[in-house]
Design an enzyme around this catalytic site. Structure first.
Site, PDB file in Angstrom:
ATOM      1  N   ARG A  81       0.870  -1.189   0.000  1.00 28.04           N
ATOM      2  CA  ARG A  81       0.000   0.000   0.000  1.00 28.04           C
ATOM      3  C   ARG A  81       0.904   1.236   0.000  1.00 28.04           C
ATOM      4  O   ARG A  81       1.743   1.391   0.889  1.00 28.04           O
ATOM      5  CB  ARG A  81      -0.896  -0.008   1.230  1.00 28.04           C
ATOM      6  CG  ARG A  81      -1.841   1.176   1.344  1.00 28.04           C
ATOM      7  CD  ARG A  81      -2.609   1.127   2.652  1.00 28.04           C
ATOM      8  NE  ARG A  81      -3.392  -0.086   2.770  1.00 28.04           N
ATOM      9  CZ  ARG A  81      -3.474  -0.818   3.887  1.00 28.04           C
ATOM     10  NH1 ARG A  81      -2.798  -0.467   4.961  1.00 28.04           N
ATOM     11  NH2 ARG A  81      -4.217  -1.893   3.913  1.00 28.04           N
ATOM     12  N   ARG A 151      -1.137   6.384   9.585  1.00 33.84           N
ATOM     13  CA  ARG A 151      -1.151   5.867   8.223  1.00 33.84           C
ATOM     14  C   ARG A 151      -1.424   6.975   7.207  1.00 33.84           C
ATOM     15  O   ARG A 151      -1.426   8.152   7.543  1.00 33.84           O
ATOM     16  CB  ARG A 151      -2.157   4.730   8.134  1.00 33.84           C
ATOM     17  CG  ARG A 151      -1.800   3.589   9.100  1.00 33.84           C
ATOM     18  CD  ARG A 151      -2.619   2.356   8.856  1.00 33.84           C
ATOM     19  NE  ARG A 151      -2.217   1.247   9.718  1.00 33.84           N
ATOM     20  CZ  ARG A 151      -2.738   0.031   9.644  1.00 33.84           C
ATOM     21  NH1 ARG A 151      -3.676  -0.230   8.753  1.00 33.84           N
ATOM     22  NH2 ARG A 151      -2.328  -0.933  10.443  1.00 33.84           N
ATOM     23  N   LYS A 214      -2.891   0.866  15.198  1.00 30.88           N
ATOM     24  CA  LYS A 214      -2.908   1.741  14.025  1.00 30.88           C
ATOM     25  C   LYS A 214      -3.633   3.046  14.329  1.00 30.88           C
ATOM     26  O   LYS A 214      -4.500   3.109  15.212  1.00 30.88           O
ATOM     27  CB  LYS A 214      -3.563   1.031  12.850  1.00 30.88           C
ATOM     28  CG  LYS A 214      -5.011   0.622  13.081  1.00 30.88           C
ATOM     29  CD  LYS A 214      -5.512  -0.214  11.919  1.00 30.88           C
ATOM     30  CE  LYS A 214      -6.929  -0.716  12.175  1.00 30.88           C
ATOM     31  NZ  LYS A 214      -7.423  -1.580  11.087  1.00 30.88           N
ATOM     32  N   LYS A 216      -5.307   6.609  12.278  1.00 27.24           N
ATOM     33  CA  LYS A 216      -5.727   7.136  10.977  1.00 27.24           C
ATOM     34  C   LYS A 216      -6.134   8.595  11.109  1.00 27.24           C
ATOM     35  O   LYS A 216      -6.842   8.970  12.047  1.00 27.24           O
ATOM     36  CB  LYS A 216      -6.884   6.305  10.420  1.00 27.24           C
ATOM     37  CG  LYS A 216      -6.498   4.843  10.171  1.00 27.24           C
ATOM     38  CD  LYS A 216      -7.674   4.029   9.657  1.00 27.24           C
ATOM     39  CE  LYS A 216      -7.267   2.582   9.390  1.00 27.24           C
ATOM     40  NZ  LYS A 216      -8.409   1.769   8.913  1.00 27.24           N
ATOM     41  N   CYS A 434     -14.642  -4.053   0.715  1.00 31.41           N
ATOM     42  CA  CYS A 434     -13.209  -4.264   0.930  1.00 31.41           C
ATOM     43  C   CYS A 434     -12.720  -5.356  -0.014  1.00 31.41           C
ATOM     44  O   CYS A 434     -13.504  -6.001  -0.714  1.00 31.41           O
ATOM     45  CB  CYS A 434     -12.941  -4.640   2.384  1.00 31.41           C
ATOM     46  SG  CYS A 434     -13.544  -6.286   2.830  1.00 31.41           S
ATOM     47  N   CYS A 440      -7.027 -11.536   1.321  1.00 29.83           N
ATOM     48  CA  CYS A 440      -6.943 -11.079   2.710  1.00 29.83           C
ATOM     49  C   CYS A 440      -7.002 -12.260   3.673  1.00 29.83           C
ATOM     50  O   CYS A 440      -7.964 -13.041   3.651  1.00 29.83           O
ATOM     51  CB  CYS A 440      -8.069 -10.105   3.023  1.00 29.83           C
ATOM     52  SG  CYS A 440      -8.022  -9.528   4.736  1.00 29.83           S
ATOM     53  N   CYS A 479     -14.950  -9.041   6.957  1.00 34.03           N
ATOM     54  CA  CYS A 479     -14.698  -9.374   8.361  1.00 34.03           C
ATOM     55  C   CYS A 479     -15.033  -8.136   9.181  1.00 34.03           C
ATOM     56  O   CYS A 479     -15.340  -7.086   8.618  1.00 34.03           O
ATOM     57  CB  CYS A 479     -13.242  -9.824   8.552  1.00 34.03           C
ATOM     58  SG  CYS A 479     -12.065  -8.455   8.661  1.00 34.03           S
ATOM     59  N   CYS A 483     -12.580  -2.336   7.029  1.00 32.66           N
ATOM     60  CA  CYS A 483     -11.934  -1.719   5.856  1.00 32.66           C
ATOM     61  C   CYS A 483     -12.936  -1.183   4.839  1.00 32.66           C
ATOM     62  O   CYS A 483     -12.655  -0.193   4.169  1.00 32.66           O
ATOM     63  CB  CYS A 483     -11.000  -2.721   5.186  1.00 32.66           C
ATOM     64  SG  CYS A 483      -9.632  -3.254   6.243  1.00 32.66           S
TER      65      CYS A 483
END
Length: 570
Positions: A81, A151, A214, A216, A434, A440, A479, A483
């Protein structure tokens, strides 16, 4: 205990904390693994560490069982990414990524993501260094696009006021650079840079163990909420006066991920901390991030995101700490309104006289298909385009900054290659998924591959009830990790198992309300049956211009989520 640690969670640290602490500032033994041709994958800690360099190890799950029968390891490869603050990329850079995707990836595609950047899927170990070096020569990197760091920073792609967009995008770039890891690990491993003694390096903002989870960040320019501010830890809402950016309202603590069966996890909207002047932006960004760094949960990663820190320590305590660290007092928030969050398709003229063409890219997958040569078309446009490209947070592509004399030529190329189709419905434009299967490793159910046929079914249901020109914000995620941003949709499907989803309804079109689960663990066929019934009622009972999400709340079909920490599972 110091003030910095007064809200620290006590207990045995998650193993990721050991891994980060022992990594020599994200180096690990990645370089050794790259030389190991016995396996196509990465070992132990390196499997996690490569994420900080923008990559995830994956394999093709469609062929995993067959390879096991043949006594072969899974076909290990990586997804990369890129880091592109605000999603802006130059035409010459586009041609570089187009060629690499064709020559060195298993799938040949460029994928536009919900994080406003592109991904390569299916890059084998022998080509990984070449990938990073190719991108570096083009002025692109993948530093900190995954892992426990800040990110890729998002920014509204196609606002009404072009000048404000330029100013906001500049700030997105500044924030991204300010919060990047300072370690030399990326350059050493992937670019053959000069080695540095990690004991002499410092991470003044992120810390040597980086963040608990993470993080964002976005910049949004009202009235468009195209970046879904409530899905992110830190958001800057642009406030403009007389066409000039004057500051930001700061929203903190949004996030959509959860864990099936664990009610201590839940999606959460961001809290509005107040207004700041432009010159305080970087100070506030660093203060929010460092407060989360010190107060976030390093014991239980499922509760490690900023949203859970705010719930645990209290919004006012967190806000006061940010003010203290930044040396800034938040002023009262300035008024703003979100009226939409989709992309503005077709041609739009900016106030600077330049034209922007937004192209619909279903699932963000840019590849040549029979009769729709999307990848070739984008490359042909890049060869003549004199502005830039902007990737949107809704997986679409904008050909931006087009002079009037170039419009006809670019439009002709877009039509020729199937990039501009009048037949695309509003429903298809308002749907998103996603990646999910087959790449994935977390996917429980189909998403990207299921979305086109699902949208066709919904189009049929809408037409059946005389609503073919209407649409529902519809999103599918394979899931519960969020995303596909299903937890800000009017209808959100969250994968539970093969062919089964939790079915959520009741979000709004502006992206400011979380939907509630209507039915649990049901098949796609059952979901369409429920939608047929609900859309039928909506068509008969709606008030003028009432959206589907607002209707199901008003009609009492589902209760609104008001405080997700307390009522999401009620």
């Amino acid at each position: 205990m110091s003030d910095d640690n007064k809200f620290k969670v006590e207990g045995k640290l998650a193993d990721n904390e050991r891994m980060k602490g022992q990594s020599h500032l994200l180096r690990g033994t990645i370089s050794d693994d790259l030389k190991d041709d016995v396996t196509g994958g990465f070992t132990a800690d390196n499997f996690q560490l490569i994420r900080f360099h923008g990559m995830y190890q994956q394999d093709d799950r469609d062929i995993r069982a067959e390879r096991t029968k043949q006594k072969l390891e899974p076909l290990h490869n990586v997804m990369l990414r890129a880091r592109l603050p605000g999603g802006v990329i130059q035409p010459h850079q586009w041609l570089v990524i187009d060629k690499f995707a064709a020559d060195y990836t298993m799938y040949g595609s460029i994928r536009l993501t919900t994080r406003q950047t592109f991904q390569f899927h299916g890059v084998l170990k022998p080509n990984m260094k070449l990938m990073h070096q190719t991108l570096h020569k083009a002025g692109i990197d993948s530093i900190a696009t995954a892992g426990d760091v800040n990110r890729n920073v998002l920014c509204t792609s196609n606002p009404i006021e072009s000048k404000v967009h330029k100013q906001a995008w500049d700030w997105a770039t500044k924030i991204s650079e300010h919060l990047l890891p300072k370690t030399n690990a990326y350059a050493e491993i992937w670019l053959d840079g000069e080695k540095v003694d990690s004991t002499q390096e410092d991470e003044p903002i992120l810390g040597k163990n980086y963040l608990p989870r993470k993080f964002k960040t976005t910049i949004v320019i009202p009235p468009q909420n195209d970046v879904d501010v409530h899905a992110n830890d830190l958001n800057f809402v642009a406030i403009a006066e007389d066409g000039e950016l004057i500051g930001f309202n700061v929203l903190v603590g949004g996030g959509l991920a959860m864990t099936h069966g664990d009610h201590s996890t839940f999606p959460r909207k961001a809290d509005d901390f107040g207004f700041i002047e432009l010159d305080k932006t970087l100070d506030i960004a660093a203060a929010v991030l460092s407060t989360q760094r010190d107060w976030g949960n390093r014991v239980n990663r499922k509760n490690a995101k900023t949203k859970y820190t705010l719930e645990r320590v209290g919004v006012e305590n967190f806000k006061a700490e940010v003010e203290k660290r930044a040396g800034v007092k938040f002023a009262a928030s300035r008024a703003y309104e979100f009226t939409s969050r989709g992309d503005r398709f077709g041609w739009v003229e900016g106030i600077d006289g330049k034209h922007h063409l937004t192209l619909f890219i279903e699932n963000g997958r840019i590849l040549d298909y029979p009769g729709k040569t999307l990848k070739t078309g984008c490359a042909e446009i890049a060869k003549i385009h004199q502005g830039d490209f902007r990737m949107t947070a809704n997986q679409n592509l904008i050909v931006a900054g087009v002079a009037l004399e170039q419009k006809a030529r670019i439009e002709a190329l877009a039509i020729k290659h199937g990039l501009m189709e009048a037949s695309v419905s509003n429903q298809r434009k308002d749907s998103m998924a996603c990646v999910s299967l087959p790449t994935c490793p977390l996917a429980m159910a189909e998403a990207e591959r299921y979305l086109p046929e699902a949208v066709t079914e919904i189009e049929g249901i809408l037409a059946k009830h005389g609503m073919q020109d209407d649409s529902i914000i519809y999103r599918v995620t394979g899931c519960p990790n969020g995303c596909g941003r299903a937890m800000l949709a009017e209808v959100g499907l969250v994968g539970k198992g093969p062919g089964k989803y939790n079915f959520h309804i009741g979000g709004d079109r502006q992206g400011t309300r979380i939907p509630r689960m209507y039915k649990e663990n049901i098949t796609d066929t059952e979901i369409m049956g429920h939608l047929d019934e609900l859309i039928g009622r909506w068509s008969k009972e709606r008030t003028p211009s009432e959206s589907f999400g607002d209707y199901v709340i008003r009609a009492g079909i589902i209760a609104p989520v008001v405080d997700s920490a307390r009522d999401f599972y009620d």
